[in-house]
Design a protein around this motif. Sequence first.
Motif, PDB file in Angstrom:
ATOM      1  N   ILE A  54      13.968  47.616  35.352  1.00  0.00           N
ATOM      2  CA  ILE A  54      13.444  47.147  34.068  1.00  0.00           C
ATOM      3  C   ILE A  54      12.118  47.856  33.807  1.00  0.00           C
ATOM      4  O   ILE A  54      11.234  47.880  34.672  1.00  0.00           O
ATOM      5  N   TRP A  55      11.996  48.447  32.605  1.00  0.00           N
ATOM      6  CA  TRP A  55      10.728  49.039  32.184  1.00  0.00           C
ATOM      7  C   TRP A  55       9.937  48.000  31.399  1.00  0.00           C
ATOM      8  O   TRP A  55      10.493  47.285  30.573  1.00  0.00           O
ATOM      9  N   ILE A  56       8.637  47.926  31.647  1.00  0.00           N
ATOM     10  CA  ILE A  56       7.782  47.027  30.875  1.00  0.00           C
ATOM     11  C   ILE A  56       6.562  47.797  30.381  1.00  0.00           C
ATOM     12  O   ILE A  56       6.329  48.946  30.778  1.00  0.00           O
ATOM     13  N   GLY A  57       5.787  47.152  29.508  1.00  0.00           N
ATOM     14  CA  GLY A  57       4.532  47.730  29.069  1.00  0.00           C
ATOM     15  C   GLY A  57       3.385  47.119  29.859  1.00  0.00           C
ATOM     16  O   GLY A  57       3.413  47.080  31.090  1.00  0.00           O
ATOM     17  N   ARG A  58       2.399  46.576  29.153  1.00  0.00           N
ATOM     18  CA  ARG A  58       1.228  46.007  29.820  1.00  0.00           C
ATOM     19  C   ARG A  58       1.348  44.502  30.054  1.00  0.00           C
ATOM     20  O   ARG A  58       0.378  43.847  30.426  1.00  0.00           O
ATOM     21  N   GLY A  59       2.539  43.944  29.833  1.00  0.00           N
ATOM     22  CA  GLY A  59       2.772  42.540  30.168  1.00  0.00           C
ATOM     23  C   GLY A  59       2.157  41.548  29.207  1.00  0.00           C
ATOM     24  O   GLY A  59       2.006  40.375  29.539  1.00  0.00           O
ATOM     25  N   THR A  60       1.846  41.992  27.988  1.00  0.00           N
ATOM     26  CA  THR A  60       1.204  41.087  27.037  1.00  0.00           C
ATOM     27  C   THR A  60       2.204  40.198  26.306  1.00  0.00           C
ATOM     28  O   THR A  60       1.792  39.316  25.546  1.00  0.00           O
ATOM     29  N   ASN A  61       3.489  40.435  26.500  1.00  0.00           N
ATOM     30  CA  ASN A  61       4.501  39.521  25.927  1.00  0.00           C
ATOM     31  C   ASN A  61       5.631  39.311  26.933  1.00  0.00           C
ATOM     32  O   ASN A  61       6.796  39.300  26.574  1.00  0.00           O
ATOM     33  N   LEU A  62       5.248  39.111  28.192  1.00  0.00           N
ATOM     34  CA  LEU A  62       6.206  39.111  29.293  1.00  0.00           C
ATOM     35  C   LEU A  62       6.065  37.865  30.158  1.00  0.00           C
ATOM     36  O   LEU A  62       4.963  37.423  30.457  1.00  0.00           O
ATOM     37  N   LEU A  63       7.224  37.310  30.573  1.00  0.00           N
ATOM     38  CA  LEU A  63       7.240  36.220  31.539  1.00  0.00           C
ATOM     39  C   LEU A  63       8.425  36.411  32.475  1.00  0.00           C
ATOM     40  O   LEU A  63       9.563  36.553  32.027  1.00  0.00           O
ATOM     41  N   VAL A  64       8.160  36.425  33.777  1.00  0.00           N
ATOM     42  CA  VAL A  64       9.204  36.544  34.796  1.00  0.00           C
ATOM     43  C   VAL A  64       9.441  35.160  35.395  1.00  0.00           C
ATOM     44  O   VAL A  64       8.485  34.465  35.764  1.00  0.00           O
ATOM     45  N   HIS A  65      10.696  34.743  35.476  1.00  0.00           N
ATOM     46  CA  HIS A  65      11.043  33.436  36.049  1.00  0.00           C
ATOM     47  C   HIS A  65      10.401  33.249  37.419  1.00  0.00           C
ATOM     48  O   HIS A  65      10.197  34.220  38.159  1.00  0.00           O
ATOM     49  N   ASP A  66      10.119  32.005  37.755  1.00  0.00           N
ATOM     50  CA  ASP A  66       9.519  31.695  39.051  1.00  0.00           C
ATOM     51  C   ASP A  66      10.372  32.199  40.215  1.00  0.00           C
ATOM     52  O   ASP A  66       9.839  32.541  41.277  1.00  0.00           O
ATOM     53  N   LYS A  67      11.682  32.238  40.029  1.00  0.00           N
ATOM     54  CA  LYS A  67      12.560  32.702  41.112  1.00  0.00           C
ATOM     55  C   LYS A  67      12.434  34.197  41.345  1.00  0.00           C
ATOM     56  O   LYS A  67      12.924  34.718  42.354  1.00  0.00           O
ATOM     57  N   GLY A  68      11.751  34.909  40.432  1.00  0.00           N
ATOM     58  CA  GLY A  68      11.519  36.337  40.607  1.00  0.00           C
ATOM     59  C   GLY A  68      12.683  37.191  40.147  1.00  0.00           C
ATOM     60  O   GLY A  68      13.644  36.710  39.538  1.00  0.00           O
ATOM     61  N   PHE A  69      12.582  38.488  40.435  1.00  0.00           N
ATOM     62  CA  PHE A  69      13.582  39.463  40.007  1.00  0.00           C
ATOM     63  C   PHE A  69      13.923  40.359  41.179  1.00  0.00           C
ATOM     64  O   PHE A  69      13.050  41.030  41.743  1.00  0.00           O
ATOM     65  N   ASP A  70      15.196  40.397  41.555  1.00  0.00           N
ATOM     66  CA  ASP A  70      15.648  41.171  42.715  1.00  0.00           C
ATOM     67  C   ASP A  70      16.016  42.583  42.277  1.00  0.00           C
ATOM     68  O   ASP A  70      17.195  42.952  42.212  1.00  0.00           O
ATOM     69  N   GLY A  71      15.004  43.352  41.969  1.00  0.00           N
ATOM     70  CA  GLY A  71      15.225  44.720  41.513  1.00  0.00           C
ATOM     71  C   GLY A  71      13.893  45.435  41.407  1.00  0.00           C
ATOM     72  O   GLY A  71      12.961  45.169  42.174  1.00  0.00           O
ATOM     73  N   VAL A  72      13.810  46.359  40.437  1.00  0.00           N
ATOM     74  CA  VAL A  72      12.607  47.164  40.232  1.00  0.00           C
ATOM     75  C   VAL A  72      12.067  46.896  38.833  1.00  0.00           C
ATOM     76  O   VAL A  72      12.819  46.934  37.854  1.00  0.00           O
ATOM     77  N   ILE A  73      10.784  46.612  38.748  1.00  0.00           N
ATOM     78  CA  ILE A  73      10.096  46.541  37.463  1.00  0.00           C
ATOM     79  C   ILE A  73       9.023  47.617  37.466  1.00  0.00           C
ATOM     80  O   ILE A  73       8.254  47.735  38.427  1.00  0.00           O
ATOM     81  N   ALA A  74       8.992  48.418  36.404  1.00  0.00           N
ATOM     82  CA  ALA A  74       8.058  49.538  36.359  1.00  0.00           C
ATOM     83  C   ALA A  74       7.359  49.600  35.008  1.00  0.00           C
ATOM     84  O   ALA A  74       7.978  49.402  33.967  1.00  0.00           O
ATOM     85  N   ALA A  75       6.055  49.856  35.062  1.00  0.00           N
ATOM     86  CA  ALA A  75       5.246  50.008  33.849  1.00  0.00           C
ATOM     87  C   ALA A  75       4.813  51.464  33.742  1.00  0.00           C
ATOM     88  O   ALA A  75       4.160  51.994  34.644  1.00  0.00           O
ATOM     89  N   TYR A  76       5.179  52.123  32.635  1.00  0.00           N
ATOM     90  CA  TYR A  76       4.808  53.530  32.437  1.00  0.00           C
ATOM     91  C   TYR A  76       3.326  53.612  32.080  1.00  0.00           C
ATOM     92  O   TYR A  76       2.858  52.932  31.164  1.00  0.00           O
ATOM     93  N   ARG A  77       2.566  54.455  32.798  1.00  0.00           N
ATOM     94  CA  ARG A  77       1.111  54.477  32.662  1.00  0.00           C
ATOM     95  C   ARG A  77       0.544  55.767  32.064  1.00  0.00           C
ATOM     96  O   ARG A  77      -0.677  55.912  31.981  1.00  0.00           O
ATOM     97  N   GLY A  78       1.386  56.715  31.644  1.00  0.00           N
ATOM     98  CA  GLY A  78       0.871  57.940  31.028  1.00  0.00           C
ATOM     99  C   GLY A  78       0.030  57.629  29.799  1.00  0.00           C
ATOM    100  O   GLY A  78       0.432  56.813  28.965  1.00  0.00           O
ATOM    101  N   GLN A  79      -1.152  58.242  29.674  1.00  0.00           N
ATOM    102  CA  GLN A  79      -2.062  57.916  28.578  1.00  0.00           C
ATOM    103  C   GLN A  79      -2.593  59.161  27.848  1.00  0.00           C
ATOM    104  O   GLN A  79      -3.578  59.077  27.119  1.00  0.00           O
ATOM    105  N   ARG A  80      -1.957  60.301  28.012  1.00  0.00           N
ATOM    106  CA  ARG A  80      -2.422  61.499  27.306  1.00  0.00           C
ATOM    107  C   ARG A  80      -2.187  61.367  25.808  1.00  0.00           C
ATOM    108  O   ARG A  80      -1.294  60.641  25.375  1.00  0.00           O
ATOM    109  N   TRP A  81      -2.974  62.097  25.031  1.00  0.00           N
ATOM    110  CA  TRP A  81      -2.760  62.115  23.588  1.00  0.00           C
ATOM    111  C   TRP A  81      -3.227  63.454  23.012  1.00  0.00           C
ATOM    112  O   TRP A  81      -4.031  64.154  23.612  1.00  0.00           O
ATOM    113  N   GLU A  82      -2.670  63.811  21.864  1.00  0.00           N
ATOM    114  CA  GLU A  82      -2.988  65.093  21.225  1.00  0.00           C
ATOM    115  C   GLU A  82      -2.968  64.905  19.715  1.00  0.00           C
ATOM    116  O   GLU A  82      -2.031  64.328  19.160  1.00  0.00           O
TER     117      GLU A  82
END
Length: 297
Positions: A54-82
């Motif tokens: 699962i891809w996520i952003g900065r978690g500002t509209n995110l809730l993970v169940h108390d039982k957790g998630f049996d997998g991978v959660i990743a937040a993309y952090r690239g911040q370059r701009w042009e």
Amino acid sequence: MPVALPVTLYPDEPMARHSSWRAGGTVRYYAEPATPDEAIALAAWAREQQLPLIWIGRGTNLLVHDKGFDGVIAAYRGQRWELIEHGETAEVWIEAGAPMAGTARRLAAMGWAGLEWAEGLPGAVGGAIVGNAGCYGGSVAEVLIAADLLLNGSECVEWSVHDLAYTYRESVLKQLLHADIPPLVLAGRFRLQRGDPAALTARMKAIAAERKQKTPAGSSCGSVFKNPAGDFAGRLIEAAGLKGVRIGDAEISTLHANYIINHGQARAADILALIDLARTKVAEQFGITLQLEVRII
């Protein structure tokens, strides 16, 4: 775990650390890729391990169940701009991990208008693109030209704003979040116009002041529900008599009823119980089914 993986994996990571609600269970592996190559490698590894990703952003509209998630959660952090100028107009290319509000402030200070409505908007560019974020008279759909995406964990493509099929707080990307390897926003290209830096700064200060006045203090994910057509979710929840209702350490805000506040020790279950209560009461009293704006994993 292959040591050659070019991105750090954090096992059994508490997702409360990565949600502005400061609540939620653990994930088997958490990662923060910062380049397309790192994201591709992570997706390939997850596929090899037969783990959902699962891809996520900065978690500002995110809730993970108390039982957790049996997998991978990743937040993309690239911040370059042009920034590419065309006289009185410009295009700005921004990677998905860049903060939406901070980028808007920087561009306004340079005299570029188009994103000033995003002053104070929590979260990153990628999440804003997925959810068609908007406020104070503006939205992503009005200024986005195209988005760079990673599809199926391996194919980098560009989709135009028309391909994203935007509606109110919705996009085709949001509908694909439950795919085995969901699409990842890598960057976006936005349309800008030249403006007066002082006027833009003044407008953003006014937006910041209004947002501060309306935003309840404490840990929250902002608006929990989308506004139904012709009405406001907060008004309906308040009219249902739910302002100030508390379950555990979670409370429907007394300032704005479309906010649920974690007063420190709320569990995801407490927040979800308030969500269900608000939906049930509004449906019973007004015949309206509230739709979530936040993402539940």
